[in-house]
Design an enzyme around this catalytic site. Structure first.
Site, PDB file in Angstrom:
ATOM      1  N   PHE A 237       0.830  -1.213   0.000  1.00  0.00           N
ATOM      2  CA  PHE A 237       0.000   0.000   0.000  1.00  0.00           C
ATOM      3  C   PHE A 237       0.871   1.272   0.000  1.00  0.00           C
ATOM      4  CE2 PHE A 237      -2.124   2.673   3.493  1.00  0.00           C
ATOM      5  CZ  PHE A 237      -2.712   3.556   2.603  1.00  0.00           C
TER       6      PHE A 237
ATOM      7  N   GLN B 127       5.670  -7.565   8.399  1.00  0.00           N
ATOM      8  CA  GLN B 127       4.462  -8.248   8.830  1.00  0.00           C
ATOM      9  C   GLN B 127       3.672  -7.144   9.541  1.00  0.00           C
ATOM     10  OE1 GLN B 127       1.565  -9.619  10.492  1.00  0.00           O
ATOM     11  NE2 GLN B 127       2.927  -9.204  12.217  1.00  0.00           N
TER      12      GLN B 127
ATOM     13  N   TYR C 160       4.435  -6.620  17.705  1.00  0.00           N
ATOM     14  CA  TYR C 160       4.642  -5.770  16.519  1.00  0.00           C
ATOM     15  C   TYR C 160       5.344  -4.458  16.921  1.00  0.00           C
ATOM     16  CZ  TYR C 160       3.274  -2.493  12.783  1.00  0.00           C
ATOM     17  OH  TYR C 160       3.277  -1.526  11.797  1.00  0.00           O
TER      18      TYR C 160
ATOM     19  N   ASN D  43      -2.275   6.204  11.738  1.00  0.00           N
ATOM     20  CA  ASN D  43      -3.056   5.273  10.908  1.00  0.00           C
ATOM     21  C   ASN D  43      -3.111   5.808   9.480  1.00  0.00           C
ATOM     22  OD1 ASN D  43      -3.834   4.469  13.663  1.00  0.00           O
ATOM     23  ND2 ASN D  43      -5.235   3.129  12.561  1.00  0.00           N
TER      24      ASN D  43
ATOM     25  N   ARG E  20      -8.374   7.398  16.690  1.00  0.00           N
ATOM     26  CA  ARG E  20      -7.125   7.197  15.970  1.00  0.00           C
ATOM     27  C   ARG E  20      -6.792   8.490  15.232  1.00  0.00           C
ATOM     28  NH1 ARG E  20      -7.299   3.643  18.990  1.00  0.00           N
ATOM     29  NH2 ARG E  20      -7.165   1.396  18.672  1.00  0.00           N
TER      30      ARG E  20
HETATM   31  N1  LIG Z   1      -0.687   1.322   7.158  1.00  0.00           N
HETATM   32  C1  LIG Z   1      -0.472   1.879   8.337  1.00  0.00           C
HETATM   33  O1  LIG Z   1      -1.384   2.461   8.932  1.00  0.00           O
HETATM   34  C2  LIG Z   1       0.886   1.817   8.980  1.00  0.00           C
HETATM   35  C3  LIG Z   1       1.061   2.432  10.220  1.00  0.00           C
HETATM   36  C4  LIG Z   1       2.310   2.384  10.838  1.00  0.00           C
HETATM   37  C5  LIG Z   1       3.374   1.769  10.191  1.00  0.00           C
HETATM   38  N2  LIG Z   1       3.179   1.157   8.994  1.00  0.00           N
HETATM   39  C6  LIG Z   1       4.334   0.492   8.368  1.00  0.00           C
HETATM   40  O2  LIG Z   1       4.446   0.895   7.017  1.00  0.00           O
HETATM   41  C7  LIG Z   1       4.993  -0.175   6.242  1.00  0.00           C
HETATM   42  C8  LIG Z   1       4.110  -0.434   5.030  1.00  0.00           C
HETATM   43  O3  LIG Z   1       2.821  -0.849   5.480  1.00  0.00           O
HETATM   44  P1  LIG Z   1       1.552  -0.957   4.515  1.00  0.00           P
HETATM   45  O4  LIG Z   1       0.384  -0.449   5.267  1.00  0.00           O
HETATM   46  O5  LIG Z   1       1.886  -0.373   3.184  1.00  0.00           O
HETATM   47  O6  LIG Z   1       1.375  -2.531   4.439  1.00  0.00           O
HETATM   48  P2  LIG Z   1       1.435  -3.562   3.213  1.00  0.00           P
HETATM   49  O7  LIG Z   1       1.152  -4.904   3.786  1.00  0.00           O
HETATM   50  O8  LIG Z   1       0.605  -3.089   2.084  1.00  0.00           O
HETATM   51  O9  LIG Z   1       2.971  -3.466   2.796  1.00  0.00           O
HETATM   52  C9  LIG Z   1       3.978  -4.321   3.290  1.00  0.00           C
HETATM   53  C10 LIG Z   1       4.679  -4.928   2.101  1.00  0.00           C
HETATM   54  O10 LIG Z   1       5.762  -5.742   2.573  1.00  0.00           O
HETATM   55  C11 LIG Z   1       5.749  -6.959   1.862  1.00  0.00           C
HETATM   56  N3  LIG Z   1       6.366  -7.966   2.730  1.00  0.00           N
HETATM   57  C12 LIG Z   1       5.868  -8.468   3.895  1.00  0.00           C
HETATM   58  N4  LIG Z   1       6.719  -9.378   4.419  1.00  0.00           N
HETATM   59  C13 LIG Z   1       7.786  -9.437   3.567  1.00  0.00           C
HETATM   60  C14 LIG Z   1       8.980 -10.190   3.565  1.00  0.00           C
HETATM   61  N5  LIG Z   1       9.282 -11.058   4.526  1.00  0.00           N
HETATM   62  N6  LIG Z   1       9.844 -10.001   2.528  1.00  0.00           N
HETATM   63  C15 LIG Z   1       9.565  -9.127   1.519  1.00  0.00           C
HETATM   64  N7  LIG Z   1       8.438  -8.393   1.486  1.00  0.00           N
HETATM   65  C16 LIG Z   1       7.558  -8.541   2.499  1.00  0.00           C
HETATM   66  C17 LIG Z   1       4.293  -7.246   1.554  1.00  0.00           C
HETATM   67  O11 LIG Z   1       4.107  -8.130   0.463  1.00  0.00           O
HETATM   68  C18 LIG Z   1       3.762  -5.850   1.287  1.00  0.00           C
HETATM   69  O12 LIG Z   1       3.858  -5.513  -0.089  1.00  0.00           O
HETATM   70  C19 LIG Z   1       5.111  -1.370   7.188  1.00  0.00           C
HETATM   71  O13 LIG Z   1       6.443  -1.433   7.646  1.00  0.00           O
HETATM   72  C20 LIG Z   1       4.182  -1.021   8.320  1.00  0.00           C
HETATM   73  O14 LIG Z   1       4.567  -1.630   9.536  1.00  0.00           O
HETATM   74  C21 LIG Z   1       1.959   1.172   8.367  1.00  0.00           C
END
Ligand SMILES: NC(=O)c1ccc[n+]([C@@H]2O[C@H](COP(=O)([O-])OP(=O)(O)OC[C@H]3O[C@@H](n4cnc5c(N)ncnc54)[C@H](O)[C@@H]3O)[C@@H](O)[C@H]2O)c1
Length: 310
Positions: free
Chosen positions: A8, A72, A145, A174, A212
Site C-alpha cells: 500500500f 508483517q 509488533y 493510521n 485514531r
Molecule cells: N498502514 C499503516 O497504517 C501503517 C502504520 C504504521 C506503520 N506502517 C508500516 O508501514 C509499512 C508499510 O505498510 P503498509 O500499510 O503499506 O502494508 P502492506 O502490507 O501493504 O505493505 C507491506 C509490504 O511488505 C511486503 N512484505 C511483507 N513481508 C515481507 C517479507 N518477509 N519479505 C519481503 N516483502 C515482504 C508485503 O508483500 C507488502 O507488499 C510497514 O512497515 C508497516 O509496519 C503502516
C-alpha cells in the site's frame, strides 16, 4: 531501494520516486503486496527480506537510499505468533540493514547514503496519557509488533553510533488511502469503503468511541521524500494531531457513499487502545512537513479508488 514496494504505502512511494526521476528497485515477497501495484519502471525482486539472495540484490543495485517498508503488519497476528513477527520485522530488517551497510561502508560520509525506516507511532507509545503524543513520550509498546519496530529503531541508532550510517525513522499514525488492503486489520477506512460499496453492513467494534489519527498516504510519501533530502539521523511522528473516532469514520464514509447503513456494533477487541493520536510538531518544524489532505478529502479520494476498482 524500496522494500515492500508492492504494498500500500510502498507502491505510492515508488511511483513518486520514479516520477521525480529516480531509479528504483523493489524487494517484495508479495505476501500482502500486489503485482498490480508495482510501477513497471521499477526493477522488481520477488524475494523475502530474510533470504540470502538479498546480498546479491544489494550488490547489483547498489542503492544510495533504502526505504524499508516490508513488514508483517498485522498487530493481532504478532500477538498470536511473536516469533513469526520477529522473523520478518526484526531479523528480516537486520538482513536489509546489514546488506545496505556492507555495500556502503566506504561511502557512509556521503550525505546521500541513508536508511529510512517505516515505524509506528500508533503501536509504540502504548496507552499514552499525553494526547497528542510527542516523540519525547517514553516508548512502551504493548504488542510484539510494536516491540519489533522499536527494536529496529534501536538497531539503527546502534549502526549510526558504531559506523556513522545515517538513518531516518518515521513513526506513522493510521495511514489510509487508495490501494490499502481491505482485508488487513489496520485499515478501517479501507474495510468500511470496501464493504459499503459492496452493499455489506460493516461492523464497528466496541462503542466506536476509540480514537485514531488518520493520515493520508500521499502525506506519508511526502514525509519520506523530505527525510531523504535531510541531513540528520532522527525520528519523527507522522500523523495529523487530530483525533477521530471510529463512529465518525463510519458516518463520513456512509454519508458519502449514501447507502444509509445504520451503525452496527460488535464486541470490543480485548486490549484495544482507547486513544491514539500523534503530536507532529517536530516534523513540521524540522522537515517543513505538514499533512495537506483533510480527512474528508482523503475519504472522497479513497472511496473513488475503491469504486473504480470494483
Ligand atoms: N498502514 C499503516 O497504517 C501503517 C502504520 C504504521 C506503520 N506502517 C508500516 O508501514 C509499512 C508499510 O505498510 P503498509 O500499510 O503499506 O502494508 P502492506 O502490507 O501493504 O505493505 C507491506 C509490504 O511488505 C511486503 N512484505 C511483507 N513481508 C515481507 C517479507 N518477509 N519479505 C519481503 N516483502 C515482504 C508485503 O508483500 C507488502 O507488499 C510497514 O512497515 C508497516 O509496519 C503502516
Amino acid at each position: 531501494m524500496v522494500t515492500g514496494g508492492a504494498g500500500f504505502i510502498g507502491s505510492h512511494l515508488v511511483d513518486r520516486l520514479i516520477n521525480e526521476g529516480n531509479s528504483v528497485a523493489v524487494i517484495d515477497d508479495l505476501s500482502t503486496g500486489k503485482k498490480e501495484n508495482l510501477n513497471p519502471k521499477a526493477a522488481f525482486y520477488a524475494v523475502d527480506i530474510n533470504a540470502p539472495e538479498i546480498k546479491g540484490i544489494f550488490k547489483k543495485e547498489n542503492p544510495e537510499v533504502v526505504f524499508h517498508l516490508a513488514a508483517q503488519i498485522n498487530l493481532r497476528d504478532s500477538v498470536i505468533n511473536p516469533l513469526k513477527d520477529a522473523q520478518t520485522n526484526i531479523l528480516g530488517s537486520l538482513n536489509v540493514i546489514d546488506n545496505f551497510l556492507a555495500i556502503n561502508r566506504k561511502r557512509l560520509d556521503d550525505q546521500k547514503i541513508k536508511f529510512i525506516f517505516s515505524s509506528t507511532g500508533g503501536a509504540i507509545y502504548g496507552n499514552a496519557n499525553i494526547i497528542p503524543t510527542p516523540e519525547t513520550y517514553r516508548e512502551f509498546p504493548l504488542s510484539p509488533y510494536g516491540v519489533a519496530k522499536l527494536a529496529v529503531e534501536r538497531y539503527l541508532n546502534y549502526y549510526h553510533e558504531a559506523f556513522g550510517m545515517s538513518y531516518a525513522i518515521l513513526r506513522y499514525a493510521n495511514v489510509y488511502g487508495p490501494r490499502q488492503n481491505s482485508k488487513g486489520e489496520a485499515g478501517v477506512v479501507a474495510i468500511f469503503c470496501d464493504k459499503m460499496l459492496a452493499g455489506i453492513q460493516p461492523e464497528i467494534t466496541g462503542d466506536g468511541l476509540q480514537t485514531r489519527d488518520f493520515v493520508y498516504v500521499q502525506d506519508v510519501v511526502e514525509a519520506n521524500m523530505l527525510v531523504m533530502k535531510k541531513n540528520v539521523s532522527d525520528f519523527y511522528n507522522i500523523g495529523t494531531g487530530i483525533e477521530t473516532n471510529i463512529n465518525e469514520i463510519f458516518d463520513a464514509i456512509n454519508g458519502y457513499i449514501g447507502k444509509g447503513f445504520p451503525r452496527k456494533y460488535a464486541l470490543a477487541m480485548s486490549g484495544e487502545q482507547k486513544r491514539s493520536c500523534l503530536d507532529c510538531l517536530k516534523a513540521q518544524q524540522e522537515l517543513g512537513w505538514d499533512p495537506k489532505i483533510s480527512l474528508n478529502e482523503g475519504i472522497v479520494k479513497t472511496v473513488h479508488w475503491f469504486l473504480n476498482k470494483s
